[in-house]
Write a protein that holds these residues in place. Sequence first.
Motif, mmCIF file in Angstrom:
data_model
loop_
_atom_site.group_PDB
_atom_site.id
_atom_site.type_symbol
_atom_site.label_atom_id
_atom_site.label_comp_id
_atom_site.label_asym_id
_atom_site.label_seq_id
_atom_site.Cartn_x
_atom_site.Cartn_y
_atom_site.Cartn_z
ATOM 1 N N UNK A 93 0.830 -1.211 0.000
ATOM 2 C CA UNK A 93 0.000 0.000 0.000
ATOM 3 C C UNK A 93 0.862 1.258 0.000
ATOM 4 N N UNK A 94 1.841 1.305 0.894
ATOM 5 C CA UNK A 94 2.700 2.483 0.998
ATOM 6 C C UNK A 94 3.426 2.758 -0.313
ATOM 7 N N UNK A 95 4.022 1.733 -0.891
ATOM 8 C CA UNK A 95 4.797 1.934 -2.111
ATOM 9 C C UNK A 95 3.911 2.271 -3.304
ATOM 10 N N UNK A 96 2.796 1.586 -3.446
ATOM 11 C CA UNK A 96 1.921 1.845 -4.592
ATOM 12 C C UNK A 96 1.210 3.187 -4.481
ATOM 13 N N UNK A 97 1.004 3.666 -3.272
ATOM 14 C CA UNK A 97 0.376 4.981 -3.087
ATOM 15 C C UNK A 97 1.380 6.111 -3.276
ATOM 16 N N UNK A 98 2.666 5.797 -3.270
ATOM 17 C CA UNK A 98 3.716 6.819 -3.312
ATOM 18 C C UNK A 98 4.624 6.665 -4.521
ATOM 19 N N UNK A 99 4.100 6.205 -5.621
ATOM 20 C CA UNK A 99 4.950 5.898 -6.773
ATOM 21 C C UNK A 99 5.725 7.109 -7.287
ATOM 22 N N UNK A 100 5.168 8.306 -7.165
ATOM 23 C CA UNK A 100 5.868 9.497 -7.640
ATOM 24 C C UNK A 100 7.097 9.812 -6.806
#
Length: 133
Positions: A93-100
Amino acid sequence: MWHVVIASHHQLAEGLRDTVEFVIGPRDIEVICAFMDETPVEDQVAKVFSKFGSEDDVLVLTDILAGSVNQALAPHMSGHVLMVAGVNLPLALELCASLDAITPDMVREAIAEARNQVVFVNDVVLADDEDDE
């Protein structure tokens, strides 16, 4: 733009993608569900990576560090391909929500926080009960 690949034994990868998209919305996530049929995992990996250019940034999340799925993806690691093994839902969740904002340091921080999400709840509940007395 970052691409995401979630790879696992059996259907864990599909379940993670489904849950990530349920919680944070649709994402462009490729999945590799290995050993579901006779297709070699190396062929599945090659098919997914054929969609990316050599300069595309790719975040790969796998289930088991020393597992065959992780080993099949390891040759693709580079400055543009970051790979994390032992993924759990908070980390995905953390990584996919923060891709930018993905950088190696950000990935390291997200892993550290995800480790804090793995707890033996009995100990937490027992400690809280003891504090109440």
